[in-house]
Design an enzyme around this catalytic site. Structure first.
Site, PDB file in Angstrom:
ATOM      1  N   GLU A 256       0.837  -1.195   0.000  1.00 29.02           N
ATOM      2  CA  GLU A 256       0.000   0.000   0.000  1.00 29.02           C
ATOM      3  C   GLU A 256       0.876   1.250   0.000  1.00 29.02           C
ATOM      4  O   GLU A 256       1.835   1.361   0.770  1.00 29.02           O
ATOM      5  CB  GLU A 256      -0.872  -0.022   1.253  1.00 29.02           C
ATOM      6  CG  GLU A 256      -1.628   1.251   1.545  1.00 29.02           C
ATOM      7  CD  GLU A 256      -2.189   1.298   2.958  1.00 29.02           C
ATOM      8  OE1 GLU A 256      -2.982   2.215   3.239  1.00 29.02           O
ATOM      9  OE2 GLU A 256      -1.837   0.413   3.781  1.00 29.02           O
TER      10      GLU A 256
ATOM     11  N   ASP B  60      13.875  -4.210  14.059  1.00 25.93           N
ATOM     12  CA  ASP B  60      14.905  -3.490  13.299  1.00 25.93           C
ATOM     13  C   ASP B  60      14.514  -2.014  13.238  1.00 25.93           C
ATOM     14  O   ASP B  60      14.509  -1.382  12.183  1.00 25.93           O
ATOM     15  CB  ASP B  60      15.014  -4.079  11.890  1.00 25.93           C
ATOM     16  CG  ASP B  60      16.241  -3.571  11.121  1.00 25.93           C
ATOM     17  OD1 ASP B  60      17.111  -2.918  11.732  1.00 25.93           O
ATOM     18  OD2 ASP B  60      16.321  -3.833   9.902  1.00 25.93           O
TER      19      ASP B  60
END
Length: 312
Positions: free
Chosen positions: A109, A219
């Site tokens: 998206e 991360d």
């Protein structure tokens, strides 16, 4: 680390910028021909473009050299974060491993992002919602790990279930990176001795931590969050159920987060006593990852983290 700007690229490009097999694959999975392409900054691993069809705009990343399951792992991590209904995460539209002449890719998206409309509001929202994620998204098994292995950057990340945080951190985080550093000739002499001492003392170093397995991004550096208005958006996860101090230590290691972010986090979900002492230990994993990625420039940082862990 270079900041990824998947949704903030400049300049146009022709459809010919896409490998033709990828163009054909995208036209199929997106339900219409790709007619516009804008090259955007990739991260450390993949190439990235913003593409348009008659129906929608989409961000596409691809990597001809990606390991099997690379983008499947990214899709899984994004879906897990999205399912918590805390921080905003782009929906995954399609992904595939490399096949024939088509490179591995993921289609996401498109979310319009840019500088925050209100920096203070953004910091408050980001800190508070990350705290909610860590407080509410608890491991369904009560263990540390994940049902599947995944990646941090392009490096494999094992997620075998462990009931105790020291066991998971040793077996699935530190030891695999230490082994890789040894194979690459980056872990010799005093560095190797220091790491062995940390491993040998790990349970003692963590004995005052009441570790709880919460879903973490895994991360979370400044290149892996964006801003939509004043709303934080997370990308490129390396998720697992881990001790949340890993997330906060990672954030503090590389910086680049808005002022007052950590104050907002602590106001919702205070860190346990002793976090400052344990921080270098939980920064050791990302430092080893960077040592294996970038080489000796991170060697001194690994050694300094070990010395801080082992200090009386």
């Amino acid at each position: 680390r270079r900041r990824a700007k998947y949704w903030q690229g400049e300049g146009g490009a022709s459809v010919s910028e896409l490998p033709y097999p990828l163009y054909r694959a995208l036209s199929g999975v997106l339900g219409g021909d790709v007619f516009g392409v804008r090259v955007v900054g990739g991260g450390m691993v993949s190439q990235a473009v913003r593409v348009a069809t008659l129906k929608q705009e989409v961000v596409v990343k691809w990597n001809a050299a990606a390991a099997p399951g690379f983008f499947a792992a990214e899709a899984d991590g994004l879906a897990r974060l999205r399912a918590t209904n805390t921080l905003r995460v782009p929906a995954v539209l399609a992904w595939a491993d490399a096949q024939g002449g088509t490179p591995a890719f993921i289609a996401l998206e498109f979310i319009e992002t840019g500088p925050p409309n209100d920096a203070a509001r953004f910091a408050q929202a980001f800190g508070a919602t990350l705290a909610r994620l860590h407080r509410e998204a608890i491991s369904p098994t009560g263990e540390f790990g994940l049902e599947v292995a995944n990646f941090i950057g392009a490096l494999p990340q094992a997620n075998d279930w462990r009931t105790a945080w020291p066991d998971f951190y040793r077996d699935c985080r530190l030891l695999p990176q230490i082994a890789l550093a040894r194979r690459q000739g980056l872990c010799n002499g005093e560095r190797d001795r220091l790491l062995k001492r940390v491993i040998g003392n790990l349970e003692t170093l963590l004995d005052d931590l009441d570790a709880r397995p919460a879903l973490i991004h895994g991360d979370l550096w400044s290149g892996n969050f964006l801003c939509a208005g004043s709303e934080p958006v997370l990308i490129d996860p390396a998720v697992y159920y881990g001790e949340r101090e890993m997330e906060i230590a990672f954030i503090e290691l590389f910086g680049g987060f808005p002022p007052d972010f950590l104050d907002a986090y602590r106001a919702v979900y205070p860190l346990q006593d002793g976090y400052d002492r344990r921080r270098p230990l939980h920064q050791l994993y990302p430092l080893l990852v960077h040592l294996n990625y970038f080489g000796e420039r991170y060697g001194a940082a690994v050694e300094n983290a070990c010395l801080a862990c082992l200090a009386p």
